[in-house]
Design a protein around this motif. Structure first.
Motif, PDB file in Angstrom:
ATOM      1  N   ALA A 162       0.987  -1.160  -0.001  1.00 37.80           N
ATOM      2  CA  ALA A 162      -0.120   0.122  -0.519  1.00 37.80           C
ATOM      3  C   ALA A 162       0.886   0.950   0.066  1.00 37.80           C
ATOM      4  N   TYR A 163       2.366   1.020   0.751  1.00 41.35           N
ATOM      5  CA  TYR A 163       2.145   1.905   0.294  1.00 41.35           C
ATOM      6  C   TYR A 163       2.192   3.463   1.066  1.00 41.35           C
ATOM      7  N   ASP A 164       1.541   3.383   2.647  1.00 40.19           N
ATOM      8  CA  ASP A 164       1.941   4.469   3.382  1.00 40.19           C
ATOM      9  C   ASP A 164       2.574   5.399   3.510  1.00 40.19           C
ATOM     10  N   ASN A 165       2.322   6.739   3.303  1.00 37.89           N
ATOM     11  CA  ASN A 165       3.485   7.835   3.369  1.00 37.89           C
ATOM     12  C   ASN A 165       4.721   7.410   3.365  1.00 37.89           C
ATOM     13  N   GLN A 166       4.099   7.509   1.742  1.00 32.35           N
ATOM     14  CA  GLN A 166       5.640   7.355   1.273  1.00 32.35           C
ATOM     15  C   GLN A 166       6.387   8.461   1.073  1.00 32.35           C
ATOM     16  N   MET A 167       7.821   8.233   1.259  1.00 34.97           N
ATOM     17  CA  MET A 167       8.782   9.662   1.078  1.00 34.97           C
ATOM     18  C   MET A 167       9.767   8.909  -0.556  1.00 34.97           C
ATOM     19  N   ARG A 168      10.181  10.656  -0.061  1.00 30.80           N
ATOM     20  CA  ARG A 168      11.159  10.059  -1.476  1.00 30.80           C
ATOM     21  C   ARG A 168      12.443   9.034  -1.397  1.00 30.80           C
ATOM     22  N   GLY A 169      13.084   9.797  -0.498  1.00 32.92           N
ATOM     23  CA  GLY A 169      14.889   9.562   0.095  1.00 32.92           C
ATOM     24  C   GLY A 169      14.446   7.801   0.372  1.00 32.92           C
ATOM     25  N   VAL A 170      15.402   7.593   1.304  1.00 35.25           N
ATOM     26  CA  VAL A 170      14.922   5.910   0.905  1.00 35.25           C
ATOM     27  C   VAL A 170      16.196   5.800   2.321  1.00 35.25           C
ATOM     28  N   HIS A 171      15.517   4.217   3.472  1.00 39.00           N
ATOM     29  CA  HIS A 171      17.025   4.402   4.913  1.00 39.00           C
ATOM     30  C   HIS A 171      16.974   2.874   4.050  1.00 39.00           C
ATOM     31  N   HIS A 172      18.428   2.780   4.516  1.00 41.70           N
ATOM     32  CA  HIS A 172      18.756   1.181   4.351  1.00 41.70           C
ATOM     33  C   HIS A 172      18.846   0.670   5.744  1.00 41.70           C
ATOM     34  N   CYS A 173      18.968  -0.405   6.162  1.00 45.46           N
ATOM     35  CA  CYS A 173      19.247  -1.020   7.422  1.00 45.46           C
ATOM     36  C   CYS A 173      20.448  -0.387   7.943  1.00 45.46           C
ATOM     37  N   GLU A 174      20.048   0.289   9.810  1.00 45.26           N
ATOM     38  CA  GLU A 174      21.400   0.383  10.300  1.00 45.26           C
ATOM     39  C   GLU A 174      21.597  -0.461  11.225  1.00 45.26           C
ATOM     40  N   PHE A 175      21.608  -1.564  11.111  1.00 49.51           N
ATOM     41  CA  PHE A 175      22.101  -2.715  11.558  1.00 49.51           C
ATOM     42  C   PHE A 175      22.665  -3.460  10.932  1.00 49.51           C
ATOM     43  N   CYS A 176      22.567  -3.702   9.858  1.00 45.87           N
ATOM     44  CA  CYS A 176      23.600  -4.946   9.078  1.00 45.87           C
ATOM     45  C   CYS A 176      23.536  -4.401   7.676  1.00 45.87           C
ATOM     46  N   GLY A 177      23.309  -2.943   7.377  1.00 47.95           N
ATOM     47  CA  GLY A 177      24.101  -1.816   6.331  1.00 47.95           C
ATOM     48  C   GLY A 177      23.275  -1.790   4.781  1.00 47.95           C
ATOM     49  N   ILE A 178      22.260  -3.269   5.024  1.00 46.05           N
ATOM     50  CA  ILE A 178      21.443  -3.543   3.524  1.00 46.05           C
ATOM     51  C   ILE A 178      21.023  -2.336   3.392  1.00 46.05           C
ATOM     52  N   ALA A 181       1.666   2.747  13.432  1.00 41.98           N
ATOM     53  CA  ALA A 181       2.158   2.895  12.021  1.00 41.98           C
ATOM     54  C   ALA A 181       3.647   3.058  12.868  1.00 41.98           C
ATOM     55  N   ALA A 182       4.647   1.970  11.036  1.00 43.74           N
ATOM     56  CA  ALA A 182       5.219   1.805  11.204  1.00 43.74           C
ATOM     57  C   ALA A 182       5.858   1.739  10.371  1.00 43.74           C
ATOM     58  N   PRO A 183       7.633   2.336  10.743  1.00 43.71           N
ATOM     59  CA  PRO A 183       8.916   2.220   8.855  1.00 43.71           C
ATOM     60  C   PRO A 183       8.323   0.634   8.111  1.00 43.71           C
ATOM     61  N   ASN A 184       7.811   0.277   6.367  1.00 45.91           N
ATOM     62  CA  ASN A 184       7.937  -0.624   6.400  1.00 45.91           C
ATOM     63  C   ASN A 184       8.960  -1.379   6.030  1.00 45.91           C
ATOM     64  N   LEU A 185      10.057  -0.846   6.797  1.00 52.50           N
ATOM     65  CA  LEU A 185      11.483  -1.646   6.927  1.00 52.50           C
ATOM     66  C   LEU A 185      10.936  -2.575   8.074  1.00 52.50           C
ATOM     67  N   VAL A 186      10.084  -2.449   9.299  1.00 54.54           N
ATOM     68  CA  VAL A 186       9.997  -3.457  10.043  1.00 54.54           C
ATOM     69  C   VAL A 186       9.770  -4.722   9.607  1.00 54.54           C
ATOM     70  N   ILE A 187       9.723  -4.968   8.660  1.00 54.73           N
ATOM     71  CA  ILE A 187       9.119  -6.415   7.946  1.00 54.73           C
ATOM     72  C   ILE A 187      10.328  -6.920   7.968  1.00 54.73           C
ATOM     73  N   HIS A 188      12.044  -6.739   7.802  1.00 57.40           N
ATOM     74  CA  HIS A 188      13.347  -7.131   7.148  1.00 57.40           C
ATOM     75  C   HIS A 188      13.510  -6.754   9.319  1.00 57.40           C
ATOM     76  N   TYR A 189      13.267  -5.848  10.160  1.00 55.69           N
ATOM     77  CA  TYR A 189      13.322  -5.755  11.415  1.00 55.69           C
ATOM     78  C   TYR A 189      13.246  -7.566  11.874  1.00 55.69           C
ATOM     79  N   MET A 190      12.219  -7.759  12.058  1.00 51.36           N
ATOM     80  CA  MET A 190      11.889  -8.871  12.590  1.00 51.36           C
ATOM     81  C   MET A 190      12.076  -9.883  12.136  1.00 51.36           C
ATOM     82  N   THR A 191      12.689 -10.144  10.719  1.00 47.92           N
ATOM     83  CA  THR A 191      12.876 -11.626  10.071  1.00 47.92           C
ATOM     84  C   THR A 191      15.039 -11.394  10.146  1.00 47.92           C
TER      85      THR A 191
END
Length: 139
Positions: free
Chosen positions: A50-66, A99-109
């Motif tokens: 659904a891409y709620d609150n889509q932003m122009r920038g991109v955030h990478h994972c600060e834990f593993c750098g992906i 509200a959660a960043p969609n990166l939450v899926i990566h954080y969980m898995t």
């Protein structure tokens, strides 16, 4: 990405709805770890397209750098969804919105992040997935 403790009032961006933060993580802050029911991950993948609150920038994972993890999401599980630039918003049975960043899926898995139970229930509910019993198990 900005860090917000779980279940604090959402303030990342202006919204006409009151919401609570979930999954806004940062390496300098601890977070709850554990096992999350696969139905919750599936629900978040469905909702991620659904891409709620889509932003122009991109955030990478600060834990593993992906740079930009990708999941297959959407109702049919066949939509390529790039994580790191949008939110997933869900509503609990009691009307509470999260509200959660969609990166939450990566954080969980990838990093064993264990969101609050009420968020997990709201995600499953919003995606139309039936649940019974506990959906999270903290370490």
């Amino acid at each position: 990405m900005t860090y917000y403790p779980d279940l604090t009032r959402y303030s990342y961006d202006e919204s006409d709805q009151e919401m609570l933060n979930v999954g806004w993580l940062a390496p300098e802050h601890g977070y709850r770890t554990g096992v999350v029911d696969e139905r919750v991950v599936d629900a978040l993948k469905i909702l991620s397209a659904a891409y709620d609150n889509q932003m122009r920038g991109v955030h990478h994972c600060e834990f593993c750098g992906i740079d930009r993890p990708v999941v297959l999401g959407g109702p049919a599980g066949d939509t390529e969804v790039w994580l790191g630039s949008a939110e997933i918003r869900v509503q609990g049975a009691d009307g509470t919105r999260y509200a959660a960043p969609n990166l939450v899926i990566h954080y969980m898995t990838a990093h064993h992040y264990c969101p609050p139970e009420e968020f997990c229930r709201a995600a499953a509910r919003t995606a139309g997935i039936e649940t019974a019993g506990e959906l999270t198990l903290a370490d």
